[in-house]
Design a protein around this motif. Structure first.
Motif, short mmCIF file in Angstrom:
data_model
loop_
_atom_site.label_atom_id
_atom_site.label_comp_id
_atom_site.label_asym_id
_atom_site.label_seq_id
_atom_site.Cartn_x
_atom_site.Cartn_y
_atom_site.Cartn_z
N ALA A 118 0.86 -1.19 0.00
CA ALA A 118 0.00 0.00 0.00
C ALA A 118 0.89 1.23 0.00
O ALA A 118 1.96 1.26 0.62
N MET A 119 0.46 2.26 -0.70
CA MET A 119 1.25 3.48 -0.84
C MET A 119 1.20 4.32 0.43
O MET A 119 0.15 4.44 1.07
N ASN A 120 2.32 4.89 0.80
CA ASN A 120 2.39 5.85 1.89
C ASN A 120 1.64 7.11 1.45
O ASN A 120 1.97 7.73 0.44
N THR A 142 -4.67 2.66 10.59
CA THR A 142 -4.10 2.80 9.24
C THR A 142 -2.63 3.17 9.26
O THR A 142 -2.00 3.26 8.20
N LEU A 143 -2.06 3.40 10.45
CA LEU A 143 -0.72 3.96 10.56
C LEU A 143 0.36 2.89 10.65
O LEU A 143 0.21 1.88 11.34
N TYR A 144 1.45 3.14 9.95
CA TYR A 144 2.67 2.36 10.10
C TYR A 144 3.82 3.35 10.21
O TYR A 144 4.02 4.19 9.33
N GLU A 145 4.52 3.28 11.34
CA GLU A 145 5.61 4.21 11.64
C GLU A 145 5.15 5.66 11.50
O GLU A 145 5.87 6.52 10.99
N GLY A 146 3.91 5.93 11.91
CA GLY A 146 3.38 7.28 11.95
C GLY A 146 2.72 7.77 10.69
O GLY A 146 2.11 8.85 10.68
N TYR A 149 -1.49 4.48 5.52
CA TYR A 149 -1.41 3.70 4.27
C TYR A 149 -2.80 3.33 3.75
O TYR A 149 -2.91 2.55 2.81
N GLY A 150 -3.83 3.89 4.34
CA GLY A 150 -5.19 3.63 3.89
C GLY A 150 -6.13 4.59 4.57
O GLY A 150 -5.88 5.04 5.70
N ILE A 151 -7.23 4.92 3.90
CA ILE A 151 -8.20 5.86 4.47
C ILE A 151 -9.44 5.08 4.90
O ILE A 151 -10.04 4.35 4.08
N GLU A 323 -7.38 2.05 -0.23
CA GLU A 323 -5.93 2.16 -0.37
C GLU A 323 -5.54 2.45 -1.82
O GLU A 323 -6.26 2.09 -2.75
N ILE A 324 -4.39 3.07 -1.97
CA ILE A 324 -3.76 3.19 -3.28
C ILE A 324 -2.62 2.17 -3.30
O ILE A 324 -1.64 2.33 -2.57
N PRO A 325 -2.74 1.10 -4.06
CA PRO A 325 -1.68 0.10 -4.07
C PRO A 325 -0.36 0.68 -4.55
O PRO A 325 -0.32 1.58 -5.40
#
Length: 440
Positions: A118-120, A142-146, A149-151, A323-325
Motif C-alpha cells: 500500500a502506498m504511503n 491505518t498507521l505504520y511508523e506514523g 497507508y489507507g483511508i 488504499e492506493i496500491p
C-alpha cells in the motif's frame, strides 16, 4: 471476527512471499503512463468485493456521482469476489500493474505498509489532512511508523440484541437489559425454556454471533498487544473468562449448541427471529435480517454487558479502508476519488442505503437521524454510533503478522476438552512470543 482473521492470515502469508519477489517494489505514480480516455479524463480502476444486488448499485451510484461532479477523472469499478480480490491485488502489484484504488481490510493496513503493498499517503495528507474526519481508533489502525497507508471507509461494532416479549414472559423488565456478565447469566437462566431434556428456548449463548476473543477484549478493555506491542494472553483473568465461556457449553450440551448453530447459519431460520433464542450478541447490521425475516419482532438493543460493574462495555470492531496500491500509475487521481469516497455525502449515502457503520464521524451522526430508517432502524443505528466510543480494533502487529493462527488451534483444543484453559493460554503465549522473536 473469525472471517477477518482468515483473510488477514492469507494476506500476511502472501505478503511475506511476494515481498521477496523480483520487481515487487514499484515506484509511485507515473503520470506519463496514466490511462486517459477519449475525453481527456484520467481513468482509474477501483477494485471492490461489493457485488451483491444491494451493495453493488450503491457503490456504483457513488462512483457515478463522483464522475459527474468533475471533468478530470473517470472511475471504473471492477468487482472481484471476496475470496479473490486480495490475492489478485498482490499478484497485480508484483506484476507492476495494480489497480489505482482497492478496498482492503483495516486491521492489516500497517502490514501492507511495511511490505510496500500500500502506498504511503503522507504526500497527500500534507496538503489535504483529512484525518479528523474519522473515528480515532480507525485512523490509528491505518498507521505504520506514523504514516497512513489507507483511508477508513466503513467499520462495525458488537452489541446485544434481546427479545422484549420473552423478557416480559419471565418477569424481566424489557427496558432493563443485563448490564454485567453476572446479570447476563442470571437472565439467560430465567429465559431458558425446557420441555423435558429439550430446549424450546435458549436464553443466551456467548459464542453465537461473536467469538471468545471478543469476550477477552471485553473483560480486559484492550487487545493482547499493548501500545508498545508487548504481547500478553496468559493471565488469570483470561483463564477465568475461558472457563466462564465453557460453562455455557457444558450447561446446554454439545447437541443443543450444534443444533442452534445450524439454524443460525441458515440466516432465514435464525432462532432469534421466532423466539427460540432470547438474546444474541451481533453486529448492528444484524438488524437488516430482523427487518427482512422477522419484521414484527419486539426487540431491543444495548451495549455488550461489562465483565463486572465499572469494568467498561468494551466492544470489538473491524472495517475496511480505501488504499492506493504501491505502483499505481494514477495516484493523484486516486487520492481525489478517495477524498470523495470518504467525505460526508458519499459516506452518509452508503450508511443509510446499506445500514452500515461508516468511518466518517459527521456522516455517521447524520445517518443516525435519517428519515429513511424506521423507528427500530433508528434505535439500532443510534446504538451503533454511540457504541463506537467504546469499540476497539485489533490491528495486526507487523512483528506478529499471523499470530491468530497460533492462538486459535489452542482455543479449539480447550473448547473440545483436550486442553485446560491454562494450558491453552500458556502455549499461546509461548507460540506468539517465539513468532515475535523471529520477526524482530
Amino acid at each position: 471476527m473469525n472471517k477477518l482473521k482468515v483473510f488477514i492470515m492469507l494476506i500476511a502469508a502472501l505478503a511475506l512471499f511476494l515481498s521477496g519477489c523480483s520487481g515487487f517494489q514499484t515506484s509511485n505514480s507515473s503520470n506519463e503512463e496514466a490511462a486517459v480516455n477519449e475525453d481527456g479524463k484520467t481513468v482509474i480502476d477501483f477494485w471492490t468485493f461489493w457485488g451483491s444486488e444491494i451493495r453493488r448499485p450503491i457503490i456504483e451510484q457513488i462512483i457515478t456521482d463522483f464522475n459527474e461532479s468533475q471533468d478530470e477523472i473517470e472511475v471504473k469499478h471492477t468487482y472481484l469476489p471476496f475470496g479473490d480480490i486480495w490475492t489478485k491485488e498482490l499478484a497485480a502489484i508484483a506484476a507492476g500493474d495494480p489497480p489505482d484504488v482497492v478496498i482492503n481490510d483495516i486491521n492489516a493496513t500497517a502490514l501492507r505498509g511495511q511490505n510496500k503493498q500500500a502506498m504511503n499517503l503522507s504526500q497527500f495528507l500534507e496538503k489535504d489532512d483529512i484525518s479528523k474526519r474519522f473515528y480515532p481508533e480507525l485512523w490509528d489502525a491505518t498507521l505504520y511508523e506514523g504514516d497512513s497507508y489507507g483511508i477508513p471507509f466503513n467499520t462495525d461494532t458488537r452489541v446485544l440484541f434481546y427479545n422484549k416479549d420473552a423478557f416480559k414472559e419471565v418477569g424481566l423488565d424489557p427496558e432493563k437489559p443485563p448490564t454485567t456478565w453476572a446479570e447476563l447469566e442470571e437472565y439467560a437462566k430465567k429465559l431458558d425454556k425446557k420441555a423435558g431434556q429439550d430446549y424450546d428456548r435458549v436464553g443466551f449463548y456467548p459464542l453465537w454471533g461473536i467469538g471468545y476473543d471478543v469476550w477477552l477484549l471485553n473483560a480486559n478493555g484492550q487487545s493482547y498487544f499493548d501500545d508498545q506491542n508487548n504481547f500478553e494472553i496468559d493471565t488469570p483473568k483470561n483463564e477465568e473468562v475461558l472457563n466462564w465461556l465453557k460453562t455455557w457449553k457444558d450447561r446446554y450440551g454439545e447437541d443443543v449448541v450444534n443444533s442452534y448453530q445450524a439454524q443460525i447459519d441458515s440466516q432465514q431460520g435464525h432462532p432469534f427471529f421466532n423466539g427460540d433464542l432470547a438474546m444474541i450478541a451481533q453486529a448492528p447490521t444484524f438488524y437488516t435480517q430482523i427487518r427482512d425475516y422477522a419484521p414484527d419482532l419486539n426487540f431491543g438493543v444495548v451495549e455488550l454487558p461489562e465483565y463486572e460493574e465499572g469494568n467498561g462495555n468494551t466492544s470489538w470492531g473491524g472495517g475496511f479502508v480505501a488504499e492506493i496500491p504501491e505502483g499505481s500509475k494514477n495516484a493523484e487521481a486516486a487520492w481525489e476519488f478517495i477524498k470523495y469516497l470518504t467525505d460526508v455525502e458519499a459516506q452518509e449515502y452508503w450508511a443509510v442505503k446499506n445500514f452500515d457503520n461508516i468511518a466518517n464521524i459527521e456522516a455517521a451522526e447524520a445517518a443516525a437521524k435519517s428519515d429513511e430508517f424506521t423507528e427500530d432502524g433508528t434505535m439500532v443505528y443510534e446504538m451503533a454510533v454511540e457504541n463506537m466510543e467504546q469499540t476497539l480494533l485489533t490491528p495486526v502487529p507487523v512483528i506478529a503478522p499471523d499470530f491468530s493462527s497460533l492462538i486459535n488451534p489452542n482455543m479449539d483444543e480447550f473448547f473440545l476438552g483436550s486442553m485446560t484453559s491454562k494450558e491453552a493460554l500458556e502455549k499461546s503465549q509461548t507460540d506468539v512470543e517465539n513468532l515475535i522473536k523471529k520477526n524482530q
